[in-house]
Enzyme design. Sequence first.
Site, mmCIF file in Angstrom:
data_model
loop_
_atom_site.group_PDB
_atom_site.id
_atom_site.type_symbol
_atom_site.label_atom_id
_atom_site.label_comp_id
_atom_site.label_asym_id
_atom_site.label_seq_id
_atom_site.Cartn_x
_atom_site.Cartn_y
_atom_site.Cartn_z
ATOM 1 N N GLN A 69 0.846 -1.194 0.000
ATOM 2 C CA GLN A 69 0.000 0.000 0.000
ATOM 3 C C GLN A 69 0.879 1.240 0.000
ATOM 4 O O GLN A 69 1.567 1.524 0.981
ATOM 5 C CB GLN A 69 -0.901 0.007 1.239
ATOM 6 C CG GLN A 69 -1.807 1.230 1.303
ATOM 7 C CD GLN A 69 -2.555 1.334 2.634
ATOM 8 O OE1 GLN A 69 -2.151 0.732 3.621
ATOM 9 N NE2 GLN A 69 -3.641 2.077 2.644
ATOM 10 N N GLY A 70 0.853 1.983 -1.085
ATOM 11 C CA GLY A 70 1.681 3.186 -1.196
ATOM 12 C C GLY A 70 0.840 4.436 -1.112
ATOM 13 O O GLY A 70 0.618 5.111 -2.120
ATOM 14 N N SER B 266 -5.650 6.947 12.536
ATOM 15 C CA SER B 266 -5.221 6.953 13.944
ATOM 16 C C SER B 266 -6.437 7.090 14.854
ATOM 17 O O SER B 266 -7.525 7.448 14.399
ATOM 18 C CB SER B 266 -4.275 8.125 14.188
ATOM 19 O OG SER B 266 -5.009 9.339 14.149
ATOM 20 N N ASN B 267 -6.236 6.816 16.119
ATOM 21 C CA ASN B 267 -7.364 6.916 17.045
ATOM 22 C C ASN B 267 -7.869 8.351 17.185
ATOM 23 O O ASN B 267 -9.039 8.565 17.514
ATOM 24 C CB ASN B 267 -6.997 6.305 18.399
ATOM 25 C CG ASN B 267 -7.038 4.778 18.315
ATOM 26 O OD1 ASN B 267 -7.215 4.213 17.234
ATOM 27 N ND2 ASN B 267 -6.884 4.121 19.444
ATOM 28 N N GLU B 268 -6.998 9.313 16.882
ATOM 29 C CA GLU B 268 -7.472 10.700 16.868
ATOM 30 C C GLU B 268 -8.410 10.900 15.680
ATOM 31 O O GLU B 268 -9.456 11.538 15.805
ATOM 32 C CB GLU B 268 -6.279 11.667 16.778
ATOM 33 C CG GLU B 268 -5.451 11.752 18.057
ATOM 34 C CD GLU B 268 -4.625 10.505 18.335
ATOM 35 O OE1 GLU B 268 -4.186 9.852 17.364
ATOM 36 O OE2 GLU B 268 -4.410 10.164 19.512
ATOM 37 N N SER C 9 0.809 6.680 2.249
ATOM 38 C CA SER C 9 1.431 7.687 3.122
ATOM 39 C C SER C 9 2.753 8.173 2.557
ATOM 40 O O SER C 9 3.489 7.436 1.899
ATOM 41 C CB SER C 9 1.676 7.104 4.507
ATOM 42 O OG SER C 9 0.492 6.591 5.045
ATOM 43 N N GLU D 275 -11.409 -0.534 4.939
ATOM 44 C CA GLU D 275 -10.362 -0.862 5.890
ATOM 45 C C GLU D 275 -10.902 -0.789 7.315
ATOM 46 O O GLU D 275 -10.477 -1.519 8.192
ATOM 47 C CB GLU D 275 -9.189 0.123 5.707
ATOM 48 C CG GLU D 275 -7.885 -0.330 6.334
ATOM 49 C CD GLU D 275 -6.776 0.721 6.200
ATOM 50 O OE1 GLU D 275 -6.963 1.735 5.516
ATOM 51 O OE2 GLU D 275 -5.725 0.501 6.807
HETATM 52 C C1 LIG Z 1 3.545 0.215 11.548
HETATM 53 C C2 LIG Z 1 2.894 1.092 10.532
HETATM 54 C C3 LIG Z 1 2.505 0.565 9.324
HETATM 55 C C4 LIG Z 1 1.952 1.363 8.329
HETATM 56 N N1 LIG Z 1 1.667 0.807 7.107
HETATM 57 C C5 LIG Z 1 1.302 1.625 6.088
HETATM 58 C C6 LIG Z 1 1.206 1.123 4.743
HETATM 59 O O1 LIG Z 1 1.408 -0.073 4.492
HETATM 60 N N2 LIG Z 1 0.900 1.988 3.759
HETATM 61 C C7 LIG Z 1 0.660 3.304 3.985
HETATM 62 O O2 LIG Z 1 0.350 4.020 3.035
HETATM 63 N N3 LIG Z 1 0.742 3.826 5.240
HETATM 64 C C8 LIG Z 1 1.070 3.014 6.288
HETATM 65 N N4 LIG Z 1 1.201 3.535 7.567
HETATM 66 C C9 LIG Z 1 1.091 4.990 7.744
HETATM 67 C C10 LIG Z 1 -0.071 5.446 8.613
HETATM 68 O O3 LIG Z 1 -1.246 5.401 7.899
HETATM 69 C C11 LIG Z 1 0.297 6.856 9.124
HETATM 70 O O4 LIG Z 1 1.310 6.701 10.087
HETATM 71 C C12 LIG Z 1 -0.885 7.562 9.719
HETATM 72 O O5 LIG Z 1 -1.715 8.005 8.709
HETATM 73 C C13 LIG Z 1 -0.461 8.763 10.583
HETATM 74 O O6 LIG Z 1 0.346 9.631 9.858
HETATM 75 P P1 LIG Z 1 1.728 10.148 10.415
HETATM 76 O O7 LIG Z 1 2.484 8.992 10.898
HETATM 77 O O8 LIG Z 1 2.346 11.019 9.415
HETATM 78 O O9 LIG Z 1 1.335 11.020 11.701
HETATM 79 P P2 LIG Z 1 0.782 12.503 11.690
HETATM 80 O O10 LIG Z 1 -0.309 12.636 10.717
HETATM 81 O O11 LIG Z 1 1.906 13.451 11.621
HETATM 82 O O12 LIG Z 1 0.121 12.562 13.145
HETATM 83 C C14 LIG Z 1 0.849 12.715 14.341
HETATM 84 C C15 LIG Z 1 -0.149 12.692 15.486
HETATM 85 O O13 LIG Z 1 -1.067 13.767 15.344
HETATM 86 C C16 LIG Z 1 -2.400 13.290 15.291
HETATM 87 N N5 LIG Z 1 -3.160 14.157 14.407
HETATM 88 C C17 LIG Z 1 -2.877 14.472 13.126
HETATM 89 N N6 LIG Z 1 -3.791 15.333 12.645
HETATM 90 C C18 LIG Z 1 -4.669 15.564 13.644
HETATM 91 C C19 LIG Z 1 -5.851 16.353 13.772
HETATM 92 N N7 LIG Z 1 -6.310 17.082 12.769
HETATM 93 N N8 LIG Z 1 -6.506 16.339 14.948
HETATM 94 C C20 LIG Z 1 -6.058 15.615 15.998
HETATM 95 N N9 LIG Z 1 -4.959 14.845 15.916
HETATM 96 C C21 LIG Z 1 -4.279 14.824 14.771
HETATM 97 C C22 LIG Z 1 -2.269 11.874 14.802
HETATM 98 O O14 LIG Z 1 -3.375 11.084 15.161
HETATM 99 C C23 LIG Z 1 -1.007 11.446 15.517
HETATM 100 O O15 LIG Z 1 -1.298 11.131 16.835
HETATM 101 C C24 LIG Z 1 1.732 2.734 8.583
HETATM 102 C C25 LIG Z 1 2.083 3.284 9.816
HETATM 103 C C26 LIG Z 1 2.661 2.477 10.793
HETATM 104 C C27 LIG Z 1 3.042 3.098 12.115
#
Ligand SMILES: Cc1cc2nc3c(=O)[nH]c(=O)nc-3n(C[C@H](O)[C@H](O)[C@H](O)COP(=O)(O)OP(=O)(O)OC[C@H]3O[C@@H](n4cnc5c(N)ncnc54)[C@H](O)[C@@H]3O)c2cc1C
Lengths: 392, 380
Positions: A126-127, A375-377, A129, A244
């Site tokens: 899955q590409g 995320s849970n948020e 993020s 999902e």
């Molecule tokens: C182990 C793992 C596997 C993954 N596998 C895949 C994959 O196969 N393919 C893929 O495409 N992606 C994958 N992901 C990516 C995942 O979907 C992202 O990590 C996720 O979308 C969060 O983005 P970020 O890590 O950039 O955090 P950020 O978006 O930077 O968020 C940081 C924190 O801020 C919170 N936050 C952000 N915006 C808000 C808001 N507006 N209000 C309140 N809180 C907020 C978030 O919930 C988090 O707690 C994976 C991630 C992990 C950790």
Amino acid sequence: MKLQLSDEDVAFRDEMRTFFTTQIPQDIRDTVTARRELSKDQIVRSMQAMNAAGIAVPNWPVEWGGKDWTPLQRHIWHEEMQLAGVMPPLAFNASMVGPVIAAFGSQEIKERFLPKTANLDIWWSQGFSEPDAGSDLASLRTTAVREGDEYVVNGQKTWTTLGQYGDWIFTLVRTDPNVKKQAGISFLLIDMTSPGLTVRPIELIDGGHEVNEVFFDNVRVPAENLVGEENKGWDYAKFLLGNERVGVAPVGSTKRTLAQAKEYAKTAGPGGTSLLDDPLVAAQIVELENDLLALELTALRVVANSADGKPHPASSVLKLQGTVLQQAVTELWVDLAGPNALATGAGDGSDVPDLARTATTNYLNYRKASIYGGSNEVQRQIIAGTILGLRG
Amino acid sequence: MDFTLDSEQTALRDAVRGLLGKAYGSSEDRRTVTKTDPGWDEKTWQRLAEMGALGLPFAEEDGGFGAGPVEVSIVAEEIGRVIAPEPYVEAVVLAGGLVAAAGTAEQRAEIIGALAEGTLVPAFAHTEAQGRYGQRAYAVTATKDGDAWTLSGVKEPVLGGARADLLVVSADVDGATALFLVQPDASGLTRTSYTTFDGGRAAHAAFDSTPATPLGEPGADQSAVIAQVVAAAQIAYGHESLGAMAFALETTTEYLKSRKQFGVPLMTFQALTFRAADMYVSLELARSTVTWATLVLLDADADATLEAASRAKLQVSKAGRHIGQEAIQLHGGIGMTAEYSVGHYTSRLTAIDHALGDGRYHLSALSETLDDHEVLEPLP
Ligand SMILES: Cc1cc2nc3c(=O)[nH]c(=O)nc-3n(C[C@H](O)[C@H](O)[C@H](O)COP(=O)(O)OP(=O)(O)OC[C@H]3O[C@@H](n4cnc5c(N)ncnc54)[C@H](O)[C@@H]3O)c2cc1C
């Protein structure tokens, strides 16, 4: 209202139980119950065994291998497999790209990909993020520029789970930079052996390698690999992310892991005594069982009431509370392991039980569950905004 | 009553912070060090010795520097800030503390000086795979033959057990728990080392009629001494955790300011900033309790120390889980990676939580004393 399953559903459950406990190779189920990582080969064999029985992709259209099951039957299928220590079919194939191709792809693309996707002959990654596009996925910057009958792709994806095994990657790419960000995104399928595509491993805090960065440097992709229409990718992504979230409450596997923890506790006290005699341990396990019961009942209430195809609003609590409990049980395991939780690297000859050695790496690893897949948020935002109508 | 550091103590903190800041300026430095055995850096250990940090808690006549729990707490907290992998609490406070508390004058003279100079690194072999927490030893038994003693049985996991130049081993003697010294080359001793999830090392230590020297009075029950020294180590671990929690919170706060999503810094979202505020609340409550426990230890009342250590460890267990989990969550994916710092802090906090009694163990212990008091009075 009625408590009992219908005779038909009872028969269905028994059939599933028999299948998962007898037809999935034992080594695979043992690895899952040992709380260790499955190898690529094990994941492939597990899904292929299900596909051979015609039950790997029940959520797909029937003509592509799906099943005409009720939501309740699909739930039973999912629960029984987890209770039996069987890994669900690879989500990237079965619940992400497969349904998108089936719903929006051309006939040609369906024929080319769906059978191999169901059988895990193609391993999908899955590409979506990117480093600067996580929660704010629509701000993604990887570009695909049309040149003749090819797209030229440049940019970077990250967090690509098991990308080291990937044959193909389904991506969201920017095809029109001049419109509102959601309106310029396309859904493109890319062969991971293409020149210019590189995969770099990311080590996680448990020491494991399960995510990767994927770089695109002038990767040429045939235009026929576009799914659906150009610049409609965001709609397809929303459809995918919606899927999902359905059935993501991992109730069955959490139930099994908790039952296993309870069993482990029986001899984990000083000198092999039972920790269940410790009222604090007992109370914690009772609370977790009760919380899981409430979650499972919510999942059942949802499947029993979503027959018209629209998800029940309470489905929004499943991912949120599902990960909360999944993480709570991994934390319980570390508590039960106690001082032995330190012995993560112990090998042959160690006196520490294997399940104590894997406790903490699982605990650390599962911190991911409240981050990925929305995320849970983000889940709370959906509840507050979509269901309660609270939009600030 | 005074919870602040005096000028000498502040100077000690600054010196240790300077030294460790150089050694572990980035979390990459720590990763490099923990990748190879023994999992910590001998040169950094030597520098800590030269600064006097390793001899702080010991009497001058034994070869120490005659400082006390407050000075130890300062070093431990700085260790925690950079999660330095050097075994400060394990070797100095715990193993060294046992020698100081239970050893004969000759044993103290022989061991404490060398420990303070950094040339001898001891480890306490106490935990047993079926033993959980507490002062008693079951799985290793001591046998007397004339004046000679031997040990048989297994200790595991022994933190730093394979690198140790000397093992302080607890063993069962007819239902009592006594302490022994075992040399690394003793016959019948087999140490198998492995990694722990926080980058450290632990060992399976098997004793097979291994010659051992009684620490202090031969064969006497020393579980009360063990309890006291373990309490001092629990309190020191509390300070190590405080340093780690403070850093994890600072890092998270900085990240909320700098990371942008939806075109704005994450700190725009009160859902996140309030969570950071809650982390601060946890940290400060833990800091108060742990600092108080250090002052109780300084007062040297044995029973009060045991209780204060349990209360501090319980508070730190809760705070460490809260802050460690939230630090990762508020970072999103980057918090999960080994290249970034916060995940290692969460790992280390988890390791400390489960060494020397976790939160639940101390909750149980304190439950037993519930009816001993009407209200808790923190000041004597
Ligand atoms: C182990 C793992 C596997 C993954 N596998 C895949 C994959 O196969 N393919 C893929 O495409 N992606 C994958 N992901 C990516 C995942 O979907 C992202 O990590 C996720 O979308 C969060 O983005 P970020 O890590 O950039 O955090 P950020 O978006 O930077 O968020 C940081 C924190 O801020 C919170 N936050 C952000 N915006 C808000 C808001 N507006 N209000 C309140 N809180 C907020 C978030 O919930 C988090 O707690 C994976 C991630 C992990 C950790």
